[in-house]
Design a protein around this motif. Structure first.
Motif, PDB file in Angstrom:
ATOM      1  N   ALA A  29      -4.784   0.658   6.068  1.00  0.00           N
ATOM      2  CA  ALA A  29      -3.857  -0.290   5.437  1.00  0.00           C
ATOM      3  C   ALA A  29      -2.664   0.455   4.837  1.00  0.00           C
ATOM      4  CB  ALA A  29      -4.589  -1.086   4.356  1.00  0.00           C
ATOM      5  N   LEU A  30      -2.941   1.583   4.148  1.00  0.00           N
ATOM      6  CA  LEU A  30      -1.879   2.365   3.526  1.00  0.00           C
ATOM      7  C   LEU A  30      -0.919   2.916   4.586  1.00  0.00           C
ATOM      8  CD1 LEU A  30      -0.757   3.624   0.920  1.00  0.00           C
ATOM      9  CD2 LEU A  30      -2.338   5.539   1.262  1.00  0.00           C
ATOM     10  N   THR A  33      -9.020   1.106   3.965  1.00  0.00           N
ATOM     11  CA  THR A  33      -7.958   1.264   2.956  1.00  0.00           C
ATOM     12  C   THR A  33      -6.916   2.291   3.406  1.00  0.00           C
ATOM     13  OG1 THR A  33      -9.343   2.879   1.796  1.00  0.00           O
ATOM     14  CG2 THR A  33      -9.432   0.604   1.019  1.00  0.00           C
ATOM     15  N   ASP A  34      -7.385   3.373   4.052  1.00  0.00           N
ATOM     16  CA  ASP A  34      -6.437   4.378   4.552  1.00  0.00           C
ATOM     17  C   ASP A  34      -5.556   3.793   5.654  1.00  0.00           C
ATOM     18  OD1 ASP A  34      -7.453   6.209   2.825  1.00  0.00           O
ATOM     19  OD2 ASP A  34      -8.679   7.278   4.291  1.00  0.00           O
ATOM     20  N   HIS A  42     -13.328   3.587   3.205  1.00  0.00           N
ATOM     21  CA  HIS A  42     -12.070   4.341   3.092  1.00  0.00           C
ATOM     22  C   HIS A  42     -11.220   4.218   4.356  1.00  0.00           C
ATOM     23  CE1 HIS A  42     -12.989   5.920  -0.779  1.00  0.00           C
ATOM     24  NE2 HIS A  42     -14.013   6.677  -0.371  1.00  0.00           N
ATOM     25  N   LEU A  44     -14.697  -1.773   0.138  1.00  0.00           N
ATOM     26  CA  LEU A  44     -14.061  -1.521   1.434  1.00  0.00           C
ATOM     27  C   LEU A  44     -14.251  -0.057   1.830  1.00  0.00           C
ATOM     28  CD1 LEU A  44     -10.598  -3.337   1.307  1.00  0.00           C
ATOM     29  CD2 LEU A  44     -12.473  -3.800   2.871  1.00  0.00           C
TER      30      LEU A  44
END
Length: 746
Positions: free
Chosen positions: A12-13, A9-10, A6, A4
């Motif tokens: 999502a966080l 993922t960032d 970044h 994935l």
């Protein structure tokens, strides 16, 4: 396993952290903005307890998009039409507050030993209040219908425009790194020019486009088109040297004048919420907790300066503008915080690398503290008013009351004032349009014609001809159009003023000729421009009638587009009787409401609560000045006149007692709180209220009379009208005007 990026993922966080804090802050009944900032702090690089965002550069881009949609949404709520309708009191209060807070912020920064640029940006950060937080606090505390709330909303509208101006001025100052008066003036003039040009063009084109394409638009296409227009204006603003956020705000304010405004606002809200959340989370990510500890002293000082400075400046502005002491104090205590625009100004300083790293987290910390204090400040406003009233000498209170009363005067507009104002407005508007057309022609049309279609001088001639076709109606309006013919005719009848009228007329024609020369000078030598100018004037004179008809069509379309969205009933009914603390507000009668089903005599509204039910709206019908036997249905809208305390008591009564429905059949009419002056030859003179038949003639209700400096709220029907009496009536403005102009029979 699939890799994935970044960015995903960032994101999502960020959204997981924002979602969790949102739920917690909802439970705690705290502003969500604060939750987003804390979420950013937790997933930022300065706290190791949780996973951190890996590529902050990508999030910065998302945050910039968030600012764009945040300001687009603010623009949809702003509307230039609302700004024009903001009362003088709100404008005075807002401008005094901004000036005071700019100075206080600057001097506070200097006292703390900060450099000049940090101090200037601190002043800008402290000068703008938070619209979101104030509206939310008003809703939670149930004070939106109070008189001071209307003034505060007006202050916030003016502040939004001032914030846009501050963004431009601070950007200019950051680039030049010095107080160059000419550069500042040029930046303000440039902003005013493009604001007016974009607004005029936008109102002329966009509502027409939306109306003609409405059959093709469902929710999906309307959302796409709205966002496309927003981003188009963002690009346009960036092209002329303004911030992208300014472009988004302007497009929002243009769309706010269309009939689709509310629907667009509803459709865009989810997009704004998503990207707004990312923006505020990114704000939290930039905060270093260690910085907050190091700067705890400055944060405390700036918080006190914000709370006290804003409260005093708005209160002072309210008193200066003729508001009562209570209303002024309540307004001042309501705006003592900083918010959205403050973050954007702080972000601007960081982006341009002109402010220190500590200023941003300090601003966020002050915003967080003042957000928490806002509801308490509003609650404390009335006890504070009572204390101040008890402390002030009786003479001072009497003087304040007298000054406040004196601010309520009937303004008369002389013929000269009408004519001069029209000349100035027309000169500014048509000059901006003509200069805009010439600039577009020189920058885009001429290169296209000479490079693609026709080379050389012939291409310049074709460009000039096309440009003149677009300029002609505005040149005619600038040189010939008389929107105030009657007033000018009355001035002309006085021979002493004829020379001044001739000078004004000659001046208009000269300016129109200069604009023709300005166009020709873009493509030809001065000599050719001079000769060609006279030829063009002759051609324009020959086709004057056709040009006039063309202009009238343009003006008609513009006015139709501008007035397409009718003023909401609530705004239309929002008038107050300063300094009586009595005003008009509306209540919707819910199906489960206690009052539904009873008539007014059974409810004893006036006897028990001191308020008057002035109007009942039922569906498409308006019951003007309802009689004592009028019943109230669920779904009725009651317009009630009284003081804040009376209205609040009546609100509680509506929520706790019972009643069924009835009928009301009257043609729907405009309703307003109007004032009527009893003149020497008025048909009301020396008659009692009962004898005058005001209720029957105006379909209205007399709610107050000012007589010889004394004020009578809900006057008795035996009171006699005397010359100079100021009568306040809730009813049809047109009927009230007709009654005021009615004369006694000879």
């Amino acid at each position: 396993m699939t890799h994935l990026p970044h960015l995903v993922t960032d994101l999502a966080l960020i959204l997981v952290a924002a979602g969790i804090t949102t739920l917690i802050f909802k439970k705690l009944k705290q502003p969500l903005v604060l939750g987003y900032i804390i979420a950013g702090l937790l997933v930022g690089p300065h706290i190791a307890l949780f996973p951190s965002v890996m590529e902050t550069e990508n999030i910065t881009i998302w945050a910039e998009i968030g600012v764009i949609f945040l300001l687009f949404s603010l623009g949809l709520e702003f509307s230039f039409k609302k700004l024009v309708k903001v009362g003088g009191a709100s404008s005075v209060m807002a401008l005094i507050e901004v000036v005071v807070m700019l100075l206080l912020g600057y001097f506070t920064g200097k006292i703390l030993g900060w450099n000049t640029m940090d101090s200037i940006f601190l002043g800008g950060i402290l000068s703008i209040s938070s619209t979101t937080i104030i509206i939310r606090a008003f809703e939670e505390l149930g004070v939106k219908s109070h008189k001071f709330a209307g003034l505060v909303f007006g202050v916030l509208i003016v502040e939004d425009l001032v914030a846009i101006l501050l963004l431009v001025l601070l950007s200019t100052l950051a680039v030049s790194q010095q107080f160059a008066g000419t550069e500042m003036l040029a930046a303000v003039m440039k902003l005013a020019f493009f604001l007016l040009l974009w607004f005029l063009a936008g109102i002329f084109l966009i509502p027409t486009f939306l109306r003609r394409a409405s059959k093709l638009m469902n929710n999906e296409t309307l959302l796409i088109v709205s966002l496309a227009l927003c981003l188009l204006m963002v690009v346009l603003a960036a092209q002329v040297g303004f911030s992208p956020a300014l472009g988004a705000f302007i497009m929002g304010s243009i769309l706010a004048e269309t009939t689709k405004a509310e629907k667009i606002e509803h459709l865009v809200s989810s997009v704004k919420d998503l990207f707004g959340a990312i923006f505020f989370v990114s704000v939290g990510m930039l905060i270093n907790p260690a910085t907050l500890v190091d700067y705890a002293g400055p944060i405390a000082l700036i918080t006190v300066v914000t709370l006290v400075g804003k409260a005093l400046s708005i209160t002072g502005g309210g008193l200066i503008s003729g508001q009562g002491l209570k209303t002024s104090i309540q307004s001042g205590m309501s705006v003592s915080q900083i918010g959205e625009f403050s973050f954007i100004i702080a972000t601007l300083g960081l982006t341009l690398n002109v402010t220190s790293d500590f200023l941003y987290p300090v601003a966020v910390a002050v915003s967080a503290v003042t957000t928490f204090t806002t509801p308490y400040m509003i609650r404390l406003s009335e006890p504070l008013y009572r204390k101040v009233e008890a402390m002030l000498p009786a003479k001072w209170l009497a003087s304040l009351n007298e000054y406040s009363s004196g601010a309520q005067t009937i303004s008369t507009t002389s013929d000269w004032k009408l004519v001069l104002r029209t000349y100035i407005v027309n000169l500014v508007i048509y000059s901006v349009i003509i200069i805009g057309i010439v600039m577009l022609s020189a920058r885009y049309l001429n290169p296209f014609v000479t490079e693609t279609l026709i080379n050389g001088n012939l291409g310049d001639i074709v460009t000039t001809a096309i440009t003149l076709v677009f300029m002609a109606p505005f040149l005619w309006a600038l040189a010939v159009y008389h929107p105030q013919k009657e007033a000018q005719g009355r001035i002309w009848a006085n021979k002493n003023y004829r020379s001044l009228i001739i000078v004004l007329e000659f001046g208009r024609i000269v300016i129109a000729i200069l604009f023709i020369g300005f166009l020709l000078n873009q493509f030809f030598s001065v000599q050719v421009a001079f000769i060609g100018g006279f030829l063009i004037i002759g051609v324009l004179a020959i086709f004057s009638q056709r040009i006039q008809n063309f202009y009238i069509r343009i003006e008609t379309r513009f006015m139709n587009n501008l007035n397409a969205r009718e003023i909401s009933d609530a705004a239309k009914m929002h008038h107050t009787l300063t300094p009586w603390n009595a005003h008009l507000t509306s209540f919707e009668i819910a199906a489960e409401s206690a009052v539904a089903g009873h008539n007014l005599v059974e409810l004893q509204v006036r006897e028990k609560y001191g308020v008057n039910v002035a109007v009942i709206e039922r569906g498409d019908r308006t019951i003007m000045a309802p009689t004592r036997n009028e019943r109230i249905f669920p779904g009725d809208k009651l317009y009630v006149f009284g003081t804040d305390e009376q209205i609040e008591t009546f609100r509680e009564f509506i929520r706790t007692e019972v009643a069924p429905p009835t009928d009301g059949q009257n043609e729907r009419e405009d309703v307003g709180l109007e004032k009527l002056l009893v003149k020497r030859d008025s048909m009301l003179l020396h008659k009692t209220i009962r004898q005058a038949g005001v209720r029957e003639k105006t379909h209205g209700l007399i709610v107050g009379i000012e007589k010889n400096g004394e004020r009578y709220l809900n006057p008795d029907s035996d009171m006699v009208f005397e010359e100079g009496d100021m009568v306040w009536i809730v009813g049809s403005p047109s009927r009230i005007k007709m009654l005021e102009e009615a004369r006694q029979e000879a």
